[in-house]
Design a protein around this motif. Structure first.
Motif, mmCIF file in Angstrom:
data_model
loop_
_atom_site.group_PDB
_atom_site.id
_atom_site.type_symbol
_atom_site.label_atom_id
_atom_site.label_comp_id
_atom_site.label_asym_id
_atom_site.label_seq_id
_atom_site.Cartn_x
_atom_site.Cartn_y
_atom_site.Cartn_z
ATOM 1 N N VAL A 144 36.872 27.160 -0.200
ATOM 2 C CA VAL A 144 37.925 27.166 -1.219
ATOM 3 C C VAL A 144 39.262 26.941 -0.530
ATOM 4 N N ASP A 145 40.152 26.320 -1.250
ATOM 5 C CA ASP A 145 41.538 26.148 -0.814
ATOM 6 C C ASP A 145 42.412 26.675 -1.940
ATOM 7 N N LEU A 146 43.102 27.773 -1.689
ATOM 8 C CA LEU A 146 43.913 28.411 -2.726
ATOM 9 C C LEU A 146 45.267 27.755 -2.915
ATOM 10 N N GLY A 147 45.571 26.754 -2.108
ATOM 11 C CA GLY A 147 46.828 26.039 -2.270
ATOM 12 C C GLY A 147 47.997 26.768 -1.640
ATOM 13 N N MET A 148 49.148 26.108 -1.688
ATOM 14 C CA MET A 148 50.364 26.672 -1.110
ATOM 15 C C MET A 148 51.554 26.569 -2.050
ATOM 16 N N SER A 149 51.387 25.908 -3.170
ATOM 17 C CA SER A 149 52.503 25.675 -4.076
ATOM 18 C C SER A 149 52.360 26.536 -5.324
ATOM 19 N N ASP A 179 49.265 20.486 -6.014
ATOM 20 C CA ASP A 179 48.881 21.396 -4.944
ATOM 21 C C ASP A 179 47.605 20.889 -4.287
ATOM 22 N N THR A 180 47.171 21.613 -3.263
ATOM 23 C CA THR A 180 45.946 21.264 -2.534
ATOM 24 C C THR A 180 44.784 22.153 -2.945
ATOM 25 N N ILE A 181 44.876 22.815 -4.089
ATOM 26 C CA ILE A 181 43.832 23.736 -4.520
ATOM 27 C C ILE A 181 42.527 22.974 -4.754
ATOM 28 N N SER A 182 41.428 23.492 -4.213
ATOM 29 C CA SER A 182 40.136 22.812 -4.324
ATOM 30 C C SER A 182 39.011 23.822 -4.117
ATOM 31 N N VAL A 183 37.806 23.422 -4.516
ATOM 32 C CA VAL A 183 36.613 24.238 -4.333
ATOM 33 C C VAL A 183 35.435 23.308 -4.072
ATOM 34 N N LEU A 205 29.278 19.437 -5.242
ATOM 35 C CA LEU A 205 30.545 19.027 -5.847
ATOM 36 C C LEU A 205 31.718 19.509 -5.006
ATOM 37 N N THR A 206 32.756 18.707 -5.000
ATOM 38 C CA THR A 206 34.059 19.117 -4.478
ATOM 39 C C THR A 206 35.097 18.726 -5.523
ATOM 40 N N ILE A 207 35.775 19.712 -6.054
ATOM 41 C CA ILE A 207 36.753 19.497 -7.121
ATOM 42 C C ILE A 207 38.120 19.910 -6.595
ATOM 43 N N SER A 208 39.074 19.013 -6.686
ATOM 44 C CA SER A 208 40.434 19.300 -6.223
ATOM 45 C C SER A 208 41.433 18.848 -7.279
ATOM 46 N N LEU A 209 42.532 19.543 -7.331
ATOM 47 C CA LEU A 209 43.582 19.247 -8.301
ATOM 48 C C LEU A 209 44.573 18.264 -7.700
ATOM 49 N N SER A 210 44.822 17.171 -8.420
ATOM 50 C CA SER A 210 45.832 16.206 -7.995
ATOM 51 C C SER A 210 47.158 16.441 -8.704
ATOM 52 N N LEU A 211 47.107 16.604 -10.021
ATOM 53 C CA LEU A 211 48.341 16.776 -10.791
ATOM 54 C C LEU A 211 48.027 17.453 -12.112
ATOM 55 N N LYS A 243 40.347 15.293 -8.872
ATOM 56 C CA LYS A 243 39.595 14.436 -7.953
ATOM 57 C C LYS A 243 38.250 15.105 -7.690
ATOM 58 N N THR A 244 37.181 14.390 -8.005
ATOM 59 C CA THR A 244 35.837 14.949 -7.892
ATOM 60 C C THR A 244 34.981 14.058 -7.005
#
Length: 306
Positions: A144-149, A179-183, A205-211, A243-244
């Motif tokens: 997991v990436d909890l992001g920084m923003s 942000d860079t939040i992803s799982v 699966l890898t799901i990440s948020l772009s916007l 982004k998946t």
């Protein structure tokens, strides 16, 4: 002849009193002329002052008109962005049990994995699970990436959509979150036909948020409500870019299936649309049960209109 003069070198009490009064009048005239009055030929702007008593009903109306008409159309929300960032940082820290580095990320990974398995098969990964012939296996969270923003608000503005003067106004913000939040996770689907556990389809699966961009609507509490609440909501026309990356299969793998990406994004949008409204009961103004009852009545009324 000396008796014919009014004043003499040795003035009497009456003469001294008259001289004192005349000197005070002359001094007062000079002060008024040179300190408070202006020459008639000079031009200046006259400032008028009309004090209003707070008991005057027009006092509140004038203040409200000044707040509405004098406020800029777009106001900076920098102060709120600082507050929102601090709140997000608190949630990140609590999700990691106030640990840092690899230990904190591992704690967050285990918590997210436990929560994901508690929700299955109702989560967005169970999009095909609708009968007993297909069953979702245990979900494993790899990273997991909890992001920084944090979400950023801008362009605060007052929108008066109400027909009456007593209805509360609406405040709108523009929100943007990058942000860079992803799982990253993996699971499998068990096919129970023609027999139990007949086949297993692995899915990674890898799901990440772009916007994520949206308007944020803030509705102040209504004095007429039994339990006044502050309402924060997201409209359904938000922008969501995910982004998946995906792998399906064991030996023959299907990579980045477009249909799977569409279904995952659809489920995320559905969750945000259903849970995109938050109501906060004002302290001391009502109970949570009363507010919940009002929310259910509003939902029933909207369903009847729909």
């Amino acid at each position: 002849m000396g008796n014919n003069y009014i004043f003499s070198l040795t003035p009497t009490f009456t003469q001294g009193l008259v001289l004192g009064q005349l000197s005070i009048l002359v001094l007062l005239a000079l002060v008024l002329k040179y300190l408070f009055f202006i020459p008639p030929e000079s031009e200046t702007e006259t400032i008028t002052f009309h004090p209003l008593s707070k008991s005057n009903p027009s006092w509140h109306q004038d203040v409200e008109e000044d707040d509405i008409n004098g406020a800029p159309e777009k106001e900076s929300a920098h102060w709120f962005n600082i507050l929102a960032r601090q709140v997000v940082e608190v949630y990140r820290a609590k999700l990691q049990n106030n640990l840092t580095g690899y230990e904190g990320i591992e704690v967050a990974r285990r918590k997210i994995e436990d929560h994901a398995n508690e929700l299955r098969p109702r989560g967005f990964l169970a999009i095909f699970v609708h009968n007993s012939r297909l069953q979702q296996d245990h979900i494993t969270i790899h990273s997991v990436d909890l992001g920084m923003s944090a979400p950023k608000l801008s362009n605060a503005r007052v929108v008066n959509d109400s027909d009456g003067d007593t209805a509360p106004m609406t405040i709108e913000f523009d929100m943007s979150y990058t942000d860079t939040i992803s799982v990253s996770l993996s699971t499998s689907y068990l096919f129970n036909y023609p027999m139990s556990s007949f086949a297993r389809l692995p899915v990674s699966l890898t799901i990440s948020l772009s916007l994520f961009e949206s308007k944020v609507t803030l509705v102040p509490p209504s004095p007429a409500s039994a339990a006044p609440v502050l309402t924060i909501s997201l409209p359904q026309d938000f922008t969501l870019n995910l982004k998946t990356t995906s792998l399906m299969g064991s030996r023959a793998m299907l990579r980045d299936v477009p249909k799977l990406h569409e279904l995952i994004e659809y489920q995320v949008r559905k969750v945000l649309a259903l849970r995109g409204t938050w109501k906060f009961v004002l302290p001391g103004m009502g109970s949570l049960a009363t507010a919940q009852h009002d929310v259910e009545k509003e939902q029933a009324a909207s369903n009847e209109q729909g």
